[in-house]
Design a protein around this motif. Sequence first.
Motif, PDB file in Angstrom:
ATOM      1  N   LYS A  55       0.846  -1.208   0.000  1.00 21.70           N
ATOM      2  CA  LYS A  55       0.000   0.000   0.000  1.00 21.70           C
ATOM      3  C   LYS A  55       0.880   1.256   0.000  1.00 21.70           C
ATOM      4  CE  LYS A  55      -3.650  -2.273   2.671  1.00 21.70           C
ATOM      5  NZ  LYS A  55      -4.301  -2.364   3.995  1.00 21.70           N
ATOM      6  N   ALA A  62       2.219   1.854  -3.498  1.00 21.14           N
ATOM      7  CA  ALA A  62       1.163   2.259  -4.429  1.00 21.14           C
ATOM      8  C   ALA A  62       0.719   3.696  -4.159  1.00 21.14           C
ATOM      9  CB  ALA A  62      -0.033   1.302  -4.302  1.00 21.14           C
ATOM     10  N   VAL A  63       0.473   4.019  -2.887  1.00 23.45           N
ATOM     11  CA  VAL A  63      -0.040   5.348  -2.554  1.00 23.45           C
ATOM     12  C   VAL A  63       1.024   6.423  -2.774  1.00 23.45           C
ATOM     13  CG1 VAL A  63      -0.889   6.815  -0.675  1.00 23.45           C
ATOM     14  CG2 VAL A  63      -1.806   4.502  -0.958  1.00 23.45           C
ATOM     15  N   ASN A  74       1.438   6.949  -6.562  1.00 28.91           N
ATOM     16  CA  ASN A  74       0.250   7.606  -7.122  1.00 28.91           C
ATOM     17  C   ASN A  74       0.151   9.060  -6.670  1.00 28.91           C
ATOM     18  OD1 ASN A  74      -3.009   8.117  -6.786  1.00 28.91           O
ATOM     19  ND2 ASN A  74      -2.496   6.982  -8.643  1.00 28.91           N
ATOM     20  N   GLN A 116       0.600  10.654 -10.376  1.00 27.85           N
ATOM     21  CA  GLN A 116      -0.627  10.564 -11.167  1.00 27.85           C
ATOM     22  C   GLN A 116      -0.822  11.840 -11.975  1.00 27.85           C
ATOM     23  OE1 GLN A 116      -4.350  11.403 -10.443  1.00 27.85           O
ATOM     24  NE2 GLN A 116      -5.032  10.070 -12.121  1.00 27.85           N
ATOM     25  N   VAL A 166      -7.153  15.136   5.722  1.00 28.29           N
ATOM     26  CA  VAL A 166      -6.219  14.188   6.336  1.00 28.29           C
ATOM     27  C   VAL A 166      -6.696  12.791   5.960  1.00 28.29           C
ATOM     28  CG1 VAL A 166      -5.279  15.560   8.232  1.00 28.29           C
ATOM     29  CG2 VAL A 166      -7.495  14.472   8.502  1.00 28.29           C
ATOM     30  N   MET A 167      -5.738  11.944   5.572  1.00 24.62           N
ATOM     31  CA  MET A 167      -6.097  10.655   4.981  1.00 24.62           C
ATOM     32  C   MET A 167      -5.332   9.516   5.640  1.00 24.62           C
ATOM     33  SD  MET A 167      -6.006  11.673   0.946  1.00 24.62           S
ATOM     34  CE  MET A 167      -7.209  12.855   0.300  1.00 24.62           C
ATOM     35  N   VAL A 168      -5.930   8.333   5.576  1.00 25.20           N
ATOM     36  CA  VAL A 168      -5.246   7.117   5.998  1.00 25.20           C
ATOM     37  C   VAL A 168      -5.252   6.155   4.810  1.00 25.20           C
ATOM     38  CG1 VAL A 168      -5.190   5.202   7.642  1.00 25.20           C
ATOM     39  CG2 VAL A 168      -6.087   7.426   8.356  1.00 25.20           C
ATOM     40  N   ASN A 169      -4.077   5.706   4.430  1.00 23.35           N
ATOM     41  CA  ASN A 169      -3.942   4.704   3.363  1.00 23.35           C
ATOM     42  C   ASN A 169      -4.680   5.101   2.084  1.00 23.35           C
ATOM     43  OD1 ASN A 169      -2.405   3.172   5.100  1.00 23.35           O
ATOM     44  ND2 ASN A 169      -4.081   1.841   5.730  1.00 23.35           N
ATOM     45  N   ALA A 170      -4.573   6.351   1.707  1.00 19.84           N
ATOM     46  CA  ALA A 170      -5.198   6.804   0.462  1.00 19.84           C
ATOM     47  C   ALA A 170      -4.315   7.869  -0.182  1.00 19.84           C
ATOM     48  CB  ALA A 170      -6.597   7.359   0.725  1.00 19.84           C
ATOM     49  N   SER A 171      -4.372   7.942  -1.483  1.00 23.02           N
ATOM     50  CA  SER A 171      -3.555   8.887  -2.247  1.00 23.02           C
ATOM     51  C   SER A 171      -4.025  10.323  -2.024  1.00 23.02           C
ATOM     52  CB  SER A 171      -3.658   8.540  -3.735  1.00 23.02           C
ATOM     53  OG  SER A 171      -3.092   9.559  -4.536  1.00 23.02           O
ATOM     54  N   ARG A 198      -4.043  12.503  -4.043  1.00 23.54           N
ATOM     55  CA  ARG A 198      -4.721  12.940  -5.263  1.00 23.54           C
ATOM     56  C   ARG A 198      -6.247  12.880  -5.170  1.00 23.54           C
ATOM     57  NH1 ARG A 198      -4.789  15.386  -8.727  1.00 23.54           N
ATOM     58  NH2 ARG A 198      -5.128  14.043 -10.526  1.00 23.54           N
ATOM     59  N   PHE A 199      -6.761  12.205  -4.133  1.00 26.23           N
ATOM     60  CA  PHE A 199      -8.217  12.164  -3.967  1.00 26.23           C
ATOM     61  C   PHE A 199      -8.806  13.483  -3.451  1.00 26.23           C
ATOM     62  CE2 PHE A 199      -7.635   7.448  -3.791  1.00 26.23           C
ATOM     63  CZ  PHE A 199      -8.556   7.104  -4.771  1.00 26.23           C
ATOM     64  N   ASP A 223     -10.303  16.385  -3.804  1.00 26.49           N
ATOM     65  CA  ASP A 223     -10.893  16.983  -5.003  1.00 26.49           C
ATOM     66  C   ASP A 223     -12.410  16.925  -4.844  1.00 26.49           C
ATOM     67  OD1 ASP A 223     -10.338  16.806  -8.415  1.00 26.49           O
ATOM     68  OD2 ASP A 223     -12.279  16.225  -7.625  1.00 26.49           O
ATOM     69  N   GLU A 243     -14.064  13.840  -6.495  1.00 28.43           N
ATOM     70  CA  GLU A 243     -13.756  12.588  -5.792  1.00 28.43           C
ATOM     71  C   GLU A 243     -14.472  12.528  -4.439  1.00 28.43           C
ATOM     72  OE1 GLU A 243     -12.229   9.973  -6.885  1.00 28.43           O
ATOM     73  OE2 GLU A 243     -11.611  10.825  -8.800  1.00 28.43           O
ATOM     74  N   ARG A 268     -17.354   6.474  -1.561  1.00 27.56           N
ATOM     75  CA  ARG A 268     -17.385   7.015  -2.909  1.00 27.56           C
ATOM     76  C   ARG A 268     -17.170   5.877  -3.914  1.00 27.56           C
ATOM     77  NH1 ARG A 268     -19.816  10.466  -4.307  1.00 27.56           N
ATOM     78  NH2 ARG A 268     -18.432  10.883  -6.047  1.00 27.56           N
ATOM     79  N   TYR A 319     -11.720  17.601   6.068  1.00 23.63           N
ATOM     80  CA  TYR A 319     -12.114  16.331   5.475  1.00 23.63           C
ATOM     81  C   TYR A 319     -11.237  15.208   6.017  1.00 23.63           C
ATOM     82  CZ  TYR A 319     -15.222  18.480   2.080  1.00 23.63           C
ATOM     83  OH  TYR A 319     -16.261  19.148   1.489  1.00 23.63           O
ATOM     84  N   VAL A 337     -10.365  11.121   5.147  1.00 26.24           N
ATOM     85  CA  VAL A 337     -10.498  10.112   4.095  1.00 26.24           C
ATOM     86  C   VAL A 337      -9.891   8.806   4.598  1.00 26.24           C
ATOM     87  CG1 VAL A 337      -9.807   9.460   1.756  1.00 26.24           C
ATOM     88  CG2 VAL A 337     -10.376  11.854   2.269  1.00 26.24           C
ATOM     89  N   GLY A 366      -8.886   4.968   3.461  1.00 28.29           N
ATOM     90  CA  GLY A 366      -8.685   4.087   2.323  1.00 28.29           C
ATOM     91  C   GLY A 366      -8.027   2.803   2.779  1.00 28.29           C
ATOM     92  N   GLY A 411      -5.211   1.578   0.877  1.00 27.06           N
ATOM     93  CA  GLY A 411      -4.221   1.562  -0.196  1.00 27.06           C
ATOM     94  C   GLY A 411      -4.794   2.113  -1.496  1.00 27.06           C
ATOM     95  N   HIS A 412      -5.891   2.864  -1.388  1.00 29.34           N
ATOM     96  CA  HIS A 412      -6.555   3.360  -2.598  1.00 29.34           C
ATOM     97  C   HIS A 412      -5.708   4.380  -3.344  1.00 29.34           C
ATOM     98  CE1 HIS A 412     -10.052   1.523  -0.682  1.00 29.34           C
ATOM     99  NE2 HIS A 412     -10.581   1.503  -1.889  1.00 29.34           N
ATOM    100  N   ILE A 413      -5.697   4.232  -4.666  1.00 26.13           N
ATOM    101  CA  ILE A 413      -5.014   5.215  -5.508  1.00 26.13           C
ATOM    102  C   ILE A 413      -5.986   5.735  -6.553  1.00 26.13           C
ATOM    103  CG2 ILE A 413      -2.740   4.151  -5.191  1.00 26.13           C
ATOM    104  CD1 ILE A 413      -3.106   2.946  -8.012  1.00 26.13           C
ATOM    105  N   ARG A 414      -5.663   6.914  -7.080  1.00 27.01           N
ATOM    106  CA  ARG A 414      -6.539   7.523  -8.078  1.00 27.01           C
ATOM    107  C   ARG A 414      -6.087   7.103  -9.468  1.00 27.01           C
ATOM    108  NH1 ARG A 414      -8.102  13.905  -8.327  1.00 27.01           N
ATOM    109  NH2 ARG A 414      -9.246  13.763 -10.300  1.00 27.01           N
TER     110      ARG A 414
END
Lengths: 418, 418
Positions: free
Chosen positions: A242, A245-246, A249, A253, A365-370, A372-373, A375, A378, B104, B408, B410, B412, B414-417
């Motif tokens: 992960k 990948a993240v 990306n 991306q 603020v994100m956990v395990n996410a790109s 780039r989301f 937006d 998204e 989403r 916000y 978020v 995930g 390991g989510h990627i865009r």
Amino acid sequence: MDIAAYMAGVGQQARQAATAVARSTTAVRNQALLATAEALDAARSELAAANARDLESGRTNGLDAAMLDRLELTPARIDAMIEGLSQVASLPDPIGEITDMTYRPSGIQVGRMRVPLGVVGIIYESRPNVTVEAASLCLKSGNATILRGGSEAIHSNQAIAACLAQGLAEAGLPGNAVQVIKTTDRAAVGELIAMPQFVDVIVPRGGKGLIERISRDARVPVIKHLDGICHVYIDSHADPEKALAVAVNSKTQRYGTCNTMETLLVDQEVAADILPLLADAFREKGVELRGCPQTIDILPGVGRATEEDWGTEYLAPILAVRVVDGLDGAIEHINRYSSQHTDSIITENYTRARRFLIEVDSSSVMVNASTRFADGFEYGLGAEIGISTDKIHARGPVGLEGLTSQKYVVFGDGHIRT
Amino acid sequence: MDIAAYMAGVGQQARQAATAVARSTTAVRNQALLATAEALDAARSELAAANARDLESGRTNGLDAAMLDRLELTPARIDAMIEGLSQVASLPDPIGEITDMTYRPSGIQVGRMRVPLGVVGIIYESRPNVTVEAASLCLKSGNATILRGGSEAIHSNQAIAACLAQGLAEAGLPGNAVQVIKTTDRAAVGELIAMPQFVDVIVPRGGKGLIERISRDARVPVIKHLDGICHVYIDSHADPEKALAVAVNSKTQRYGTCNTMETLLVDQEVAADILPLLADAFREKGVELRGCPQTIDILPGVGRATEEDWGTEYLAPILAVRVVDGLDGAIEHINRYSSQHTDSIITENYTRARRFLIEVDSSSVMVNASTRFADGFEYGLGAEIGISTDKIHARGPVGLEGLTSQKYVVFGDGHIRT
């Protein structure tokens, strides 16, 4: 031309039109959006001719290739404007929604009703499609709009303005509900941002320089979007797959967007394991790495990041990399250098994820996410007028709701206060 | 004293303390509030002595009786401060609330988390109890505060500041979480409102002059409360009993408050019937009426209202009265002269009530209820830092929520865009 008098006139007309727009029905506002789409479709040759004039002057004035590209209204971009209008028309109407209605001990019933802000001023640069995008979101949310685009796009913007006027007229809305400033004189911007009696909020869209200038001089509230210095932090408890990948990306991306990662932070406990894998992936994408001394120990070929790198929004295939002392080190770095836009932690550890969410003071603020989301589309806002790096009113991606406010409604039955 | 350097220090310390306050638990912040209450109770003699010094200088400097009254810290006012602290402690903590969490199509889960604004600057006049009130609301909502009271209250405010410091220390929070400016130099205000790097929002509390000055010069967002020119409109379909009760209560329940009615509008269809009854009621309360020509036709003894009267916030037992041509006339008058604070319609007619709610663009719109209800406590906010006549961020009574924002979050896997 007396710019102050002209702008005062524009402001006054917008204020008047705002009342009519605020009172109009959902159906009427949607009709105006769809009729504008039809008008754009019917005016393709006029739009192309006006745009050709702008491009011609642009070349004469030595605009660079990137600027000329942004200025160009290709058939595909006209299609996108038309498609955008019908998308905005299909969004739910935010106006009039009543929430939180409760009875109080006094017997009155109190709730909140969503209402337009009134008059929204939009200041942008060379992209003429912003004219339609911004106008449609403001109109959908019941506001009147004053648009001031870049002087290099004046003919394109006036051609688009004619289509908007036609759309408004067909729906029976006042033409002044959307006004595109007719002068390229820079003094018009100075007037627009200093008329709190006529303008309720300014949304500047463009580079950091434009936005800083406007924020400094504005006497009207500004929803501003400064830079996006976004971070991904790979924790020692991250799933390496992960993480890879993240991180890739988030950086690759797209390079030129505000939610692109600019600095990668790696926990020292896993740096020696994961950095070589990351270096391979970034090398393959052609991304230049700039590292802290610990990074360079692990990746000897990497250039040295300076203090300046930690605070730079590259908007390019360059990535700063820093090895940090666990979550505390990551949060300290982020809260010092981040532009409070978007930051993501990669971890499988519940407590660290929770601390990151709470302690990182960024709009996303994100956990395990790109990153780039980050937006409006998204996030499901349906549209985006911009991304706010402010703290009051709206943080992060701003959709229709950010162009509205809530007033209190009170129902009584002859209730008096004792 | 170098005021700019002093204020920059205060700002920097506030910014640092804000991080600690934002991360503190609900229990710790409540403990600080309750410990402050105890400290105030234990410091009654010190508070009285400090206040006596301020009152003494006030008399020497020729302050008027109203100002001296506001300045005085009577035992009852100290009781009220103590009681206020325990009330704020008992309110639900707004911070950390996560709402609107949805999946989403991309698979990420997006929602919003309520977070403090950061550093709140409060600028107020002679009432020292505002120091405790404002500090407690900012602390409860996870913010650091910089307080700048009137110079005439400097000793009282410093004595209160000592109690706040004690409360913070007992809860293990940094003392700089609440700072009371130590200088009476006016330049300190100028610095405070021009430090966006350290201060996230300014809430001025005081007269219109103060607030206009601050709004004009501020480089930090201001939650402002200008005047309250509030209206009651008696429609031809009004229940006369409700009309009489609400009109009299809206004007006479208190004269000096911002939600007091200043202009009464009466539909011409019922003016001849209801105005004499109203005139009797107001005469009994000692309220002077100033009327339009039609009003004077019906009530020959009444003085003539000038154009200026329609735009005046009397804050006194004076009422402007105008006969209007139905709902349209009323809305036109209100949208022209109202300060967009609070306006109420008295009617039994469904469609007119609905139109009034939608078409009157004020922070509180009411049906068959006294304008005096426009208040944070009456609305159930539990507390009130002020009433906003702004349109962005917060409109109307501002409670704890107005001192917060939403970021916000978020989640995930390991989510990627793509």
